[in-house]
Design an enzyme around this catalytic site. Structure first.
Site, PDB file in Angstrom:
ATOM      1  N   TRP A 107       0.826  -1.209   0.000  1.00  0.00           N
ATOM      2  CA  TRP A 107       0.000   0.000   0.000  1.00  0.00           C
ATOM      3  C   TRP A 107       0.855   1.252   0.000  1.00  0.00           C
ATOM      4  CZ3 TRP A 107      -4.165  -1.549  -1.889  1.00  0.00           C
ATOM      5  CH2 TRP A 107      -4.737  -2.763  -1.512  1.00  0.00           C
ATOM      6  N   ASP A 174      -1.834   6.461   6.762  1.00  0.00           N
ATOM      7  CA  ASP A 174      -2.821   5.511   6.249  1.00  0.00           C
ATOM      8  C   ASP A 174      -3.095   4.509   7.374  1.00  0.00           C
ATOM      9  OD1 ASP A 174      -4.254   3.481   5.060  1.00  0.00           O
ATOM     10  OD2 ASP A 174      -2.853   3.136   3.415  1.00  0.00           O
ATOM     11  N   LYS A 198     -11.854  -2.412   6.438  1.00  0.00           N
ATOM     12  CA  LYS A 198     -11.027  -3.301   7.245  1.00  0.00           C
ATOM     13  C   LYS A 198     -11.533  -3.314   8.682  1.00  0.00           C
ATOM     14  CE  LYS A 198      -8.409  -3.769   3.598  1.00  0.00           C
ATOM     15  NZ  LYS A 198      -7.481  -2.740   3.199  1.00  0.00           N
TER      16      LYS A 198
HETATM   17  C1  LIG Z   1      -6.852  -2.173   1.919  1.00  0.00           C
HETATM   18  C2  LIG Z   1      -5.867  -1.082   2.104  1.00  0.00           C
HETATM   19  C3  LIG Z   1      -5.777  -0.010   1.208  1.00  0.00           C
HETATM   20  C4  LIG Z   1      -6.607   0.085  -0.055  1.00  0.00           C
HETATM   21  O1  LIG Z   1      -7.918   0.314   0.233  1.00  0.00           O
HETATM   22  P1  LIG Z   1      -9.017   0.518  -0.932  1.00  0.00           P
HETATM   23  O2  LIG Z   1     -10.179   0.993  -0.148  1.00  0.00           O
HETATM   24  O3  LIG Z   1      -9.201  -0.825  -1.552  1.00  0.00           O
HETATM   25  O4  LIG Z   1      -8.507   1.507  -1.895  1.00  0.00           O
HETATM   26  C5  LIG Z   1      -4.872   0.994   1.492  1.00  0.00           C
HETATM   27  N1  LIG Z   1      -4.089   0.952   2.581  1.00  0.00           N
HETATM   28  C6  LIG Z   1      -4.146  -0.074   3.461  1.00  0.00           C
HETATM   29  C7  LIG Z   1      -3.246  -0.073   4.656  1.00  0.00           C
HETATM   30  C8  LIG Z   1      -5.040  -1.122   3.251  1.00  0.00           C
HETATM   31  O5  LIG Z   1      -5.098  -2.137   4.120  1.00  0.00           O
END
Ligand SMILES: *Cc1c(COP(=O)(O)O)cnc(C)c1O
Length: 362
Positions: A107, A174, A198
């Site tokens: 990511w 993030d 998540k």
């Molecule tokens: C799943 C994830 C993403 C991407 O998320 P999307 O909503 O599919 O764009 C980005 N960063 C992390 C840490 C993730 O676990």
């Protein structure tokens, strides 16, 4: 009728991930009859006062759970966390400035790729040399950076920052896969973002909490839909927001708060992580894949000492009603995601399966 409680599946899915059973029930009800209106949440205006209440509560729950001061604004936008990889540099990286990134996995790599398209981007540290199995530490952070971007939890590789860089540079994080899982001081960050699917709700909404005083300084002519200030001004309703994912995220945050908030969930998450890592270290047939001090409390990655036994283990956990344990294709082996809504009992059940497997095959 079949209720969620009756279906005893232990759901270790990495994302979209498990949600509390009572939240799913309330969400289902709102699809038929929202707020006693005899209308579905899916068929009313996002500008109705019933829905505005949802938005207000969602925003204030985020601020409360992250302990944010008044200079923070909370947004819920579409486009996933992946859109934030572009929106962050677009809104915070000055045309003459430089952004810093720490590369801790898939990511972060994607975030860096987008930032490089938008402006000067410097990768300060990376753990790619060891397949992202650890968190880089002790790197220099130039004080001239517009911001430093980090990923608090690496969903795929199973590593997590246990502490955050101490710096005067604005931190952007993030937190998609560990938001609301542990105590953090939200005010230490200029911007926090998290895809809902998540640990916060269903797919389709992304939460952004941003210190408003950091915005509007790039010298860039901004496209409306990519401009945080436009969305702040529109209260996340500049265009039609993802109403249902926001509603379910709000219910999940309310569930978290009503059960004791972050102190409660942090303790529970620690118990879950301790239980499974203890078993991985004890069990002669398994081993962890990451540096012990950087182990994620959310995504537990492990492999088999004898990979040829994988089909036997798979049969055992599938028969015991476990789901979502297969590792990401980049890491292989197994990944048990222990998101907030996963009960301790599910982890204990998995530990029992691992012990039964060892008895049979060691
Ligand atoms: C799943 C994830 C993403 C991407 O998320 P999307 O909503 O599919 O764009 C980005 N960063 C992390 C840490 C993730 O676990």
């Amino acid at each position: 009728m079949l209720t969620k409680e009756m279906i005893k599946v232990h759901n270790f899915s990495a994302g979209p991930g498990i949600l509390p059973a009572e939240v799913l029930k309330q969400a289902a009800e709102a699809c038929i009859n929202f707020d006693g209106l005899n209308l579905s949440l899916l068929e009313i205006s996002h500008r109705s006062k019933n829905y505005e209440k949802v938005m207000d509560e969602a925003r204030s729950l985020v601020k409360e759970l992250l302990g944010l001061n008044d200079n923070y604004k909370v947004l819920f936008l579409g486009g996933g966390a992946s859109l934030q990889f572009a929106m962050v540099p677009y809104n915070l990286l000055r045309t003459e400035g430089t952004a810093g990134y720490v590369n801790t996995g898939v990511w972060a790599t994607k975030a860096i790729k987008e930032a490089k398209i938008i402006g000067n981007t410097q990768v300060l540290a990376s753990s790619e040399d060891k397949k992202f199995t650890y968190i880089p530490k002790g790197y220099e952070i130039p004080s001239s950076l517009d911001y430093l971007h980090i990923t608090s939890n690496n969903t795929i590789y199973g590593t997590q920052m246990k502490s955050f860089p101490k710096t005067s540079v604005p931190l952007v994080c993030d937190m998609s896969s560990d938001i609301f899982s542990r105590q953090v001081n939200g005010n230490d960050f200029a911007l926090i973002y998290a895809g809902a699917q998540k640990n916060m709700g269903p797919a389709g909404a992304t939460m952004i909490a941003v210190d408003e005083t950091k915005l509007g300084k790039t010298g860039r002519k901004m496209l409306s839909m990519l401009d945080y200030q436009v969305h702040i001004k529109g209260d996340s309703m500049y265009n039609t927001p993802p109403v249902f994912p926001i509603y379910v995220s709000m219910l999940t945050m309310r569930w978290l708060k009503d059960n004791g908030g972050i102190p409660w969930i942090e303790k529970l998450n620690q118990q879950k992580a301790d239980a499974i890592y203890t078993e991985i270290d004890r069990n002669s047939l398994f081993k962890g894949t990451t540096a012990v001090e950087d182990r994620s409390g959310m995504n537990v990655t492990f492999v088999m000492e004898k990979p040829e036994l994988e089909p036997e283990f798979d049969k055992l956990w599938e028969d015991a009603n476990h789901s979502g344990l297969r590792g990401h294709r980049d890491v292989g082996g197994y990944r048990a995601s222990l998101y907030n809504a996963l009960p301790l009992e599910s982890v204990q059940a998995l530990v029992e399966v691992m012990q039964a497997f060892e008895k049979k095959f060691a």
